[in-house]
Enzyme design. Structure first.
Site, mmCIF file in Angstrom:
data_model
loop_
_atom_site.group_PDB
_atom_site.id
_atom_site.type_symbol
_atom_site.label_atom_id
_atom_site.label_comp_id
_atom_site.label_asym_id
_atom_site.label_seq_id
_atom_site.Cartn_x
_atom_site.Cartn_y
_atom_site.Cartn_z
ATOM 1 N N ALA A 15 -102.805 7.611 25.609
ATOM 2 C CA ALA A 15 -104.191 8.099 25.684
ATOM 3 C C ALA A 15 -105.170 6.995 26.090
ATOM 4 C CB ALA A 15 -104.598 8.701 24.334
ATOM 5 N N GLY A 17 -104.831 5.114 28.601
ATOM 6 C CA GLY A 17 -104.678 4.830 30.035
ATOM 7 C C GLY A 17 -105.802 5.378 30.892
ATOM 8 N N TYR A 18 -105.809 4.908 32.121
ATOM 9 C CA TYR A 18 -106.800 5.298 33.140
ATOM 10 C C TYR A 18 -106.743 6.812 33.388
ATOM 11 C CZ TYR A 18 -108.307 5.489 38.150
ATOM 12 O OH TYR A 18 -108.862 5.796 39.360
ATOM 13 N N ALA A 20 -105.116 9.142 31.593
ATOM 14 C CA ALA A 20 -105.232 9.927 30.359
ATOM 15 C C ALA A 20 -106.671 10.022 29.878
ATOM 16 C CB ALA A 20 -104.356 9.321 29.268
ATOM 17 N N LYS A 46 -109.485 -0.763 23.518
ATOM 18 C CA LYS A 46 -108.688 0.257 24.219
ATOM 19 C C LYS A 46 -109.100 1.677 23.852
ATOM 20 C CE LYS A 46 -104.914 -2.098 26.043
ATOM 21 N NZ LYS A 46 -103.949 -1.744 27.064
ATOM 22 N N LEU A 68 -93.219 3.967 23.315
ATOM 23 C CA LEU A 68 -92.188 4.681 24.095
ATOM 24 C C LEU A 68 -90.780 4.232 23.720
ATOM 25 C CD1 LEU A 68 -93.879 4.582 27.620
ATOM 26 C CD2 LEU A 68 -93.492 6.609 26.196
ATOM 27 N N LYS A 170 -90.174 6.078 38.059
ATOM 28 C CA LYS A 170 -90.758 7.424 37.969
ATOM 29 C C LYS A 170 -89.733 8.498 38.350
ATOM 30 C CE LYS A 170 -94.376 8.130 36.852
ATOM 31 N NZ LYS A 170 -94.847 8.271 35.436
ATOM 32 N N SER A 210 -103.965 0.905 40.017
ATOM 33 C CA SER A 210 -105.003 1.466 40.896
ATOM 34 C C SER A 210 -106.181 0.500 40.969
ATOM 35 C CB SER A 210 -105.522 2.797 40.339
ATOM 36 O OG SER A 210 -104.566 3.805 40.460
HETATM 37 P P1 NAP Z 1 -102.469 2.785 32.808
HETATM 38 O O1 NAP Z 1 -103.949 2.866 32.726
HETATM 39 O O2 NAP Z 1 -101.870 1.421 32.838
HETATM 40 O O3 NAP Z 1 -101.836 3.661 31.672
HETATM 41 C C1 NAP Z 1 -100.511 3.501 31.247
HETATM 42 C C2 NAP Z 1 -100.429 3.974 29.818
HETATM 43 O O4 NAP Z 1 -99.055 3.876 29.386
HETATM 44 C C3 NAP Z 1 -101.263 3.143 28.863
HETATM 45 O O5 NAP Z 1 -101.897 4.004 27.956
HETATM 46 C C4 NAP Z 1 -100.227 2.295 28.161
HETATM 47 O O6 NAP Z 1 -100.595 1.935 26.836
HETATM 48 C C5 NAP Z 1 -99.058 3.249 28.106
HETATM 49 N N1 NAP Z 1 -97.810 2.541 27.871
HETATM 50 C C6 NAP Z 1 -97.200 1.636 28.662
HETATM 51 N N2 NAP Z 1 -96.084 1.171 28.064
HETATM 52 C C7 NAP Z 1 -96.002 1.809 26.859
HETATM 53 C C8 NAP Z 1 -95.091 1.762 25.766
HETATM 54 N N3 NAP Z 1 -94.017 0.960 25.788
HETATM 55 N N4 NAP Z 1 -95.312 2.556 24.704
HETATM 56 C C9 NAP Z 1 -96.399 3.369 24.655
HETATM 57 N N5 NAP Z 1 -97.304 3.449 25.656
HETATM 58 C C10 NAP Z 1 -97.104 2.673 26.741
HETATM 59 O O7 NAP Z 1 -101.938 3.511 34.152
HETATM 60 P P2 NAP Z 1 -102.298 4.936 34.766
HETATM 61 O O8 NAP Z 1 -102.548 4.708 36.209
HETATM 62 O O9 NAP Z 1 -103.307 5.626 33.954
HETATM 63 O O10 NAP Z 1 -100.892 5.667 34.623
HETATM 64 C C11 NAP Z 1 -100.720 6.803 33.768
HETATM 65 C C12 NAP Z 1 -99.605 7.660 34.309
HETATM 66 O O11 NAP Z 1 -99.943 8.120 35.618
HETATM 67 C C13 NAP Z 1 -98.268 6.928 34.439
HETATM 68 O O12 NAP Z 1 -97.242 7.822 34.095
HETATM 69 C C14 NAP Z 1 -98.207 6.624 35.940
HETATM 70 O O13 NAP Z 1 -96.883 6.454 36.394
HETATM 71 C C15 NAP Z 1 -98.853 7.874 36.487
HETATM 72 N N6 NAP Z 1 -99.357 7.756 37.852
HETATM 73 C C16 NAP Z 1 -100.372 6.891 38.129
HETATM 74 C C17 NAP Z 1 -100.832 6.783 39.436
HETATM 75 C C18 NAP Z 1 -101.950 5.856 39.812
HETATM 76 O O14 NAP Z 1 -102.213 5.673 41.014
HETATM 77 N N7 NAP Z 1 -102.668 5.272 38.842
HETATM 78 C C19 NAP Z 1 -100.261 7.567 40.453
HETATM 79 C C20 NAP Z 1 -99.235 8.456 40.118
HETATM 80 C C21 NAP Z 1 -98.789 8.543 38.806
HETATM 81 P P3 NAP Z 1 -101.390 0.579 26.489
HETATM 82 O O15 NAP Z 1 -102.851 0.886 26.715
HETATM 83 O O16 NAP Z 1 -101.057 0.319 25.077
HETATM 84 O O17 NAP Z 1 -100.896 -0.481 27.421
#
Ligand code: NAP
Length: 356
Positions: A15, A17-18, A20, A46, A68, A170, A210
């Site tokens: 939650a 994350g960017y 979420a 955060k 995770l 992925k 991103s």
């Molecule tokens: P993000 O802001 O880095 O978010 C990633 C999230 O995953 C963070 O909340 C992080 O928690 C959590 N996480 C990572 N490792 C973890 C672990 N071991 N246990 C629990 N939580 C963990 O990146 P995002 O861009 O929002 O990505 C979110 C989703 O969208 C991902 O599945 C990504 O593959 C997908 N996605 C993103 C894009 C893009 O361009 N951004 C494109 C396609 C798909 P912490 O805050 O604690 O680090």
């Protein structure tokens, strides 16, 4: 499933994350009780942006500590929830071990969350944030697709631990999700496959790659130019809406390419030139492929020759019609997304104007 329970709490993994963040906002504004599963609920940096929204929105947020890679750690957060949004997965550009830093949290994390869904009787639907990276690895893969475009029927077969390990993570995670879903009858799996996500973060200091990418357009890293590298893009606010509809449209099923624009790195940079071109060292030229092939790996070790060979000079085209039809999506313009994100990087002090 004829009706979906919209009164039970919903769970969101990652939650903080960017991606979420905007989804949690939408859920709180719609009045849901959101079970936010995060690694460190005590880390105010955060979660404060989520707390601020919850203060004025009709919904309620409750935090649960979960990781995770920690089996069973989502049990408490998931208890009583009707819908599980599984967004957590590392999207990082710098790592030393792709297996432990990308693939394990993606694949084993998906297994951990979905096996918990198997043990949680209230769960009716899981919405998984996969990626277009589970559909393709390199732009040249488009030539092998049945219609010459990326569709929901296509799977990434070109990525592995050495080549495009994030895309590999992925791909294996989404396959794991489908395998677990097929082993049971109670909950439905609906998958969202976004292309590159752009637009402002609720937390301007997001860890998502991103932000690294768009920051590099304005910090001088790319002032010499950018490659012609086709890609898709979607606004983070539109993506939140897609997740919401995937959860509460009873007919939603299968994979969904959620990508607003078939674009390129150059075209994304070009949207910023009129407003920011005089103050920030935005790229204006297209770098030739031969030059990138020669010097790219020296400038950045992630920019390997196979990556350049298989992506630079290729367009990217995905068919987003299923998202328009089944999720009723309407997408923002690329210019709006890029401006809002770039301006946020300036306002939060992450980009400084070039000295004249
Ligand atoms: P993000 O802001 O880095 O978010 C990633 C999230 O995953 C963070 O909340 C992080 O928690 C959590 N996480 C990572 N490792 C973890 C672990 N071991 N246990 C629990 N939580 C963990 O990146 P995002 O861009 O929002 O990505 C979110 C989703 O969208 C991902 O599945 C990504 O593959 C997908 N996605 C993103 C894009 C893009 O361009 N951004 C494109 C396609 C798909 P912490 O805050 O604690 O680090």
């Amino acid at each position: 499933m004829s009706t979906l329970d919209t009164t039970s709490p919903v769970m969101v993994t990652g939650a903080t994350g960017y991606v979420a963040g905007w989804l949690v906002k939408k859920l709180l504004e719609e009045g849901f009780t959101v079970h936010a599963a995060v690694r460190d609920p005590a880390n105010k940096n955060k979660v404060q942006h989520l707390d601020a929204i919850a203060q004025t929105a009709p919904g309620t947020i409750r935090y649960f500590k979960a990781d995770l890679l920690d089996n069973g750690s989502y049990a408490e957060a998931m208890a009583g929830c009707g819908v599980v949004f599984h967004t957590a997965s590392p999207f990082i550009v710098e790592f030393s071990d792709p297996q432990t830093e990308l693939v394990d949290p993606a694949k084993l994390g998906t297994r951990n969350v979905l096996e918990q869904a198997n043990q949680t009787p209230s769960v009716e639907r899981v919405v998984l944030t996969s990626s277009c990276a589970a559909i393709y690895g390199d732009n040249v893969d488009q030539e092998q697709t049945p219609e010459g475009v990326f569709t929901e029927e296509v799977w990434n077969t070109s990525s592995n631990l050495q080549h495009n390990p994030y895309a590999y993570s992925k791909t294996v995670a989404e396959k794991e999700a489908w395998a677990i879903n097929e082993g049971q009858q109670r909950w439905q799996l609906v998958v969202i496959n976004p292309s590159l996500v752009v637009g402002p973060g609720l937390n301007p200091h997001a860890t998502s790659a991103s932000f690294d990418l768009v920051r590099q357009l304005g910090d001088g890293t790319m002032k010499a130019g950018v490659p012609h590298w086709g890609m898709g893009a979607v606004d983070v606010r539109d993506l939140a809406e897609a997740h919401f509809r995937a959860a509460f449209n009873p007919d939603a099923k299968g994979r969904h390419i959620v990508s607003a624009h078939n674009t390129s790195f150059q075209a994304m940079a070009a949207t910023l030139l009129d407003t920011y071109g005089n103050s920030y060292p935005l790229p204006r030229r297209t770098l030739p492929k031969w030059l990138l092939w020669l010097v790219g790996p020296l400038a950045n070790k992630a920019f390997t020759r196979p990556l350049i060979a298989r992506n630079v000079g290729y367009d990217w085209t995905a068919d987003n019609r299923k998202s328009l039809r089944d999720l009723d999506m309407q997408y923002r313009s690329l210019s709006e997304s890029m401006h809002d994100m770039f301006q946020q990087l300036i306002d939060s002090g992450q980009l400084k104007p070039a000295k004249k």
